[in-house]
Design a protein around this motif. Structure first.
Motif, PDB file in Angstrom:
ATOM      1  N   LYS A  58      12.644   3.349 -21.017  1.00  0.00           N
ATOM      2  CA  LYS A  58      13.794   3.991 -21.652  1.00  0.00           C
ATOM      3  C   LYS A  58      15.045   3.145 -21.532  1.00  0.00           C
ATOM      4  CE  LYS A  58      12.314   8.782 -21.710  1.00  0.00           C
ATOM      5  NZ  LYS A  58      12.279  10.058 -20.968  1.00  0.00           N
ATOM      6  N   ALA A  59      15.139   2.368 -20.463  1.00  0.00           N
ATOM      7  CA  ALA A  59      16.310   1.514 -20.274  1.00  0.00           C
ATOM      8  C   ALA A  59      16.190   0.223 -21.073  1.00  0.00           C
ATOM      9  CB  ALA A  59      16.490   1.218 -18.795  1.00  0.00           C
ATOM     10  N   GLY A  60      15.029   0.027 -21.693  1.00  0.00           N
ATOM     11  CA  GLY A  60      14.874  -1.132 -22.571  1.00  0.00           C
ATOM     12  C   GLY A  60      14.447  -2.418 -21.891  1.00  0.00           C
ATOM     13  N   PHE A  61      13.959  -2.339 -20.649  1.00  0.00           N
ATOM     14  CA  PHE A  61      13.516  -3.552 -19.961  1.00  0.00           C
ATOM     15  C   PHE A  61      12.040  -3.830 -20.204  1.00  0.00           C
ATOM     16  CE2 PHE A  61      17.081  -2.057 -17.325  1.00  0.00           C
ATOM     17  CZ  PHE A  61      17.884  -3.175 -17.420  1.00  0.00           C
ATOM     18  N   VAL A  62      11.339  -2.781 -20.506  1.00  0.00           N
ATOM     19  CA  VAL A  62       9.893  -2.863 -20.620  1.00  0.00           C
ATOM     20  C   VAL A  62       9.466  -2.257 -21.945  1.00  0.00           C
ATOM     21  CG1 VAL A  62       7.869  -1.625 -19.751  1.00  0.00           C
ATOM     22  CG2 VAL A  62       9.294  -2.915 -18.162  1.00  0.00           C
ATOM     23  N   SER A  63       8.465  -2.832 -22.571  1.00  0.00           N
ATOM     24  CA  SER A  63       7.958  -2.155 -23.755  1.00  0.00           C
ATOM     25  C   SER A  63       6.605  -1.526 -23.465  1.00  0.00           C
ATOM     26  CB  SER A  63       7.901  -3.090 -24.953  1.00  0.00           C
ATOM     27  OG  SER A  63       6.836  -3.987 -24.810  1.00  0.00           O
TER      28      SER A  63
ATOM     29  N   PRO B 138       0.818  -1.226   0.000  1.00  0.00           N
ATOM     30  CA  PRO B 138       0.000   0.000   0.000  1.00  0.00           C
ATOM     31  C   PRO B 138       0.847   1.268   0.000  1.00  0.00           C
ATOM     32  CG  PRO B 138      -0.688  -1.533   1.726  1.00  0.00           C
ATOM     33  CD  PRO B 138       0.639  -2.000   1.232  1.00  0.00           C
ATOM     34  N   ASN B 139       0.163   2.350  -0.295  1.00  0.00           N
ATOM     35  CA  ASN B 139       0.775   3.679  -0.274  1.00  0.00           C
ATOM     36  C   ASN B 139       1.825   3.911  -1.350  1.00  0.00           C
ATOM     37  OD1 ASN B 139      -0.831   4.261   1.963  1.00  0.00           O
ATOM     38  ND2 ASN B 139       0.709   3.451   3.356  1.00  0.00           N
ATOM     39  N   THR B 140       1.787   3.118  -2.383  1.00  0.00           N
ATOM     40  CA  THR B 140       2.635   3.451  -3.521  1.00  0.00           C
ATOM     41  C   THR B 140       1.886   4.466  -4.376  1.00  0.00           C
ATOM     42  OG1 THR B 140       3.373   1.152  -3.548  1.00  0.00           O
ATOM     43  CG2 THR B 140       3.929   2.502  -5.448  1.00  0.00           C
ATOM     44  N   GLY B 141       2.534   5.538  -4.705  1.00  0.00           N
ATOM     45  CA  GLY B 141       1.865   6.589  -5.480  1.00  0.00           C
ATOM     46  C   GLY B 141       1.767   6.246  -6.958  1.00  0.00           C
ATOM     47  N   LEU B 142       0.738   6.768  -7.586  1.00  0.00           N
ATOM     48  CA  LEU B 142       0.559   6.531  -9.019  1.00  0.00           C
ATOM     49  C   LEU B 142       1.711   7.156  -9.813  1.00  0.00           C
ATOM     50  CD1 LEU B 142      -1.142   5.507 -11.390  1.00  0.00           C
ATOM     51  CD2 LEU B 142      -2.479   7.605 -11.246  1.00  0.00           C
ATOM     52  N   ALA B 143       2.152   8.308  -9.364  1.00  0.00           N
ATOM     53  CA  ALA B 143       3.250   8.982 -10.063  1.00  0.00           C
ATOM     54  C   ALA B 143       4.506   8.119 -10.063  1.00  0.00           C
ATOM     55  CB  ALA B 143       3.535  10.332  -9.424  1.00  0.00           C
ATOM     56  N   THR B 144       4.710   7.428  -8.962  1.00  0.00           N
ATOM     57  CA  THR B 144       5.872   6.541  -8.860  1.00  0.00           C
ATOM     58  C   THR B 144       5.775   5.421  -9.882  1.00  0.00           C
ATOM     59  OG1 THR B 144       6.158   7.031  -6.534  1.00  0.00           O
ATOM     60  CG2 THR B 144       7.123   4.990  -7.315  1.00  0.00           C
ATOM     61  N   VAL B 145       4.577   4.902 -10.053  1.00  0.00           N
ATOM     62  CA  VAL B 145       4.362   3.861 -11.048  1.00  0.00           C
ATOM     63  C   VAL B 145       4.719   4.388 -12.430  1.00  0.00           C
ATOM     64  CG1 VAL B 145       2.628   2.436 -12.186  1.00  0.00           C
ATOM     65  CG2 VAL B 145       2.610   2.662  -9.701  1.00  0.00           C
ATOM     66  N   TYR B 146       4.195   5.547 -12.762  1.00  0.00           N
ATOM     67  CA  TYR B 146       4.501   6.143 -14.074  1.00  0.00           C
ATOM     68  C   TYR B 146       5.997   6.384 -14.237  1.00  0.00           C
ATOM     69  CZ  TYR B 146      -0.175   6.997 -15.876  1.00  0.00           C
ATOM     70  OH  TYR B 146      -1.428   6.845 -16.398  1.00  0.00           O
ATOM     71  N   ARG B 147       6.604   6.957 -13.208  1.00  0.00           N
ATOM     72  CA  ARG B 147       8.036   7.262 -13.283  1.00  0.00           C
ATOM     73  C   ARG B 147       8.860   6.016 -13.551  1.00  0.00           C
ATOM     74  NH1 ARG B 147       7.571  11.602  -8.816  1.00  0.00           N
ATOM     75  NH2 ARG B 147       7.043   9.802  -7.562  1.00  0.00           N
ATOM     76  N   ASN B 148       8.552   4.958 -12.811  1.00  0.00           N
ATOM     77  CA  ASN B 148       9.342   3.744 -12.951  1.00  0.00           C
ATOM     78  C   ASN B 148       9.095   3.043 -14.277  1.00  0.00           C
ATOM     79  OD1 ASN B 148      11.003   3.560 -10.629  1.00  0.00           O
ATOM     80  ND2 ASN B 148       9.161   3.299  -9.418  1.00  0.00           N
ATOM     81  N   LEU B 149       7.863   3.076 -14.720  1.00  0.00           N
ATOM     82  CA  LEU B 149       7.571   2.461 -16.017  1.00  0.00           C
ATOM     83  C   LEU B 149       8.341   3.181 -17.117  1.00  0.00           C
ATOM     84  CD1 LEU B 149       3.747   1.762 -15.678  1.00  0.00           C
ATOM     85  CD2 LEU B 149       5.567   0.064 -15.873  1.00  0.00           C
ATOM     86  N   GLU B 150       8.347   4.499 -17.036  1.00  0.00           N
ATOM     87  CA  GLU B 150       9.055   5.277 -18.054  1.00  0.00           C
ATOM     88  C   GLU B 150      10.555   4.981 -18.007  1.00  0.00           C
ATOM     89  OE1 GLU B 150       7.337   6.646 -20.204  1.00  0.00           O
ATOM     90  OE2 GLU B 150       8.896   7.685 -21.363  1.00  0.00           O
ATOM     91  N   MET B 151      11.071   4.902 -16.803  1.00  0.00           N
ATOM     92  CA  MET B 151      12.494   4.602 -16.631  1.00  0.00           C
ATOM     93  C   MET B 151      12.815   3.233 -17.225  1.00  0.00           C
ATOM     94  SD  MET B 151      14.693   2.674 -14.602  1.00  0.00           S
ATOM     95  CE  MET B 151      14.290   2.462 -12.879  1.00  0.00           C
ATOM     96  N   LEU B 152      12.029   2.234 -16.869  1.00  0.00           N
ATOM     97  CA  LEU B 152      12.257   0.869 -17.355  1.00  0.00           C
ATOM     98  C   LEU B 152      12.095   0.792 -18.867  1.00  0.00           C
ATOM     99  CD1 LEU B 152      10.358  -1.004 -14.513  1.00  0.00           C
ATOM    100  CD2 LEU B 152      12.827  -1.137 -14.967  1.00  0.00           C
TER     101      LEU B 152
END
Lengths: 165, 165
Positions: A72-77, A56-70
């Motif tokens: 750009k780093a090529g781990f996630v499409s 719990p208490n994970t922010g939505l912005a954090t989800v977006y930030r990490n997805l974008e990071m992953l």
DNA sequence: TATTTATTGATAATGATTATCATTATTATT
DNA sequence: AATAATAATGATAATCATTATCAATAAATA
């Protein structure tokens, strides 16, 4: 056994993330765990809710930030199936590279990952990639293939429903 | 000569639009004209501004509505190059079907339409399409192929710019 | 342990797209 | 040609995904 496996995965991710100059954090690890366990193409929103069930208490912005990071780093499409939100899937993880193409139903939005026929496709794609690189001076690093049409259920119906993406 | 050509095109569009049960209107015709003349992948916004230069007072909502209609009717394709807005291009018009694939620069966003190598690709794609249709029970009507990487300019630079999409 | 700095969560801001609705234009009917 | 029926339009409000902001917190480093 499962615990060991997960530890191993966490370790792998930790290494890669740090290789890229980032830190491994709990929310980041939780997101990777959610994404690793699903075979769906989840949206940021869906990941956010799944995450908050056991962390719990994970922010939505954090989800977006990490997805974008992953991404750009090529781990996630980051995929667009035309429903107005981006969807994500791991393409490079502890278990190796997960390369597949998509078959999308324009009626209900269902998405099938297919790996059949990929070998033949890949052969031609490599050839095409080389030729395109030469002709247009590109350094091509990725490709994206998608077929679309009506799935079994939808092709006989008039109205359309919504299936799991 | 050009006038006659345009008349001819307008006539063709009028026929197709009416075949689909819609009416041909001035804003609709103007939109098709803008879209027919460009080789770019324009966003709704860009189309809206281009339209208003020679046909003022066209509403943005009308642009969106018509693009969606043309997309659903299969005249226009709706593309996502990852910059947060949809982009459109005519795929079926008075001059026939305009089938090509895309080569996208992840650095500056430049998009190249390529038709080279398509014949070979199409052959394999048809084969794959047939096999997929059979295996998954789909009625496949379309496919989408895209290569991505860094263009000539971007592959030697650190920062990224923005080129014409 | 102290310090530096990336990351986070909450929330406001942005921006593309869609919905609403009264008005206008197009088609079908007389 | 006039009229009725209805699709389409323009203006604008509403929606919704994504991004930016910022003070607080956690991770890496010295």
């Amino acid at each position: 056994m499962r615990a060991r496996m997960r530890m191993g995965q966490a370790g792998w991710w930790c290494g890669r993330i740090r290789d890229c100059g980032y830190r491994m954090t709990l929310p980041r690890q939780a997101l990777l765990d959610v994404l690793s366990r699903t075979d769906k193409h989840m949206s940021a929103d869906e990941i956010y809710f799944a995450l908050n069930k056991y962390y719990p208490n994970t922010g939505l912005a954090t989800v977006y930030r990490n997805l974008e990071m992953l991404f750009k780093a090529g781990f996630v499409s980051k995929l667009d199936f035309g429903d107005g939100r981006s969807r994500y899937e791991i393409i490079r993880g502890p278990k190796g590279v997960n390369h597949h193409h998509h078959l999308v139903c324009t009626g209900c939005g269902a998405v099938i990952d297919y790996t059949d026929f990929i070998n033949e496709e890949v052969e031609l794609l490599n050839k095409t990639q080389k030729a395109l690189s030469k002709k247009y001076g590109f350094n091509i690093t990725d490709h994206f293939i998608q077929f679309s049409g009506l799935c079994n259920k939808c092709k006989n119906k008039k109205g359309t429903q919504n299936a799991g993406i």
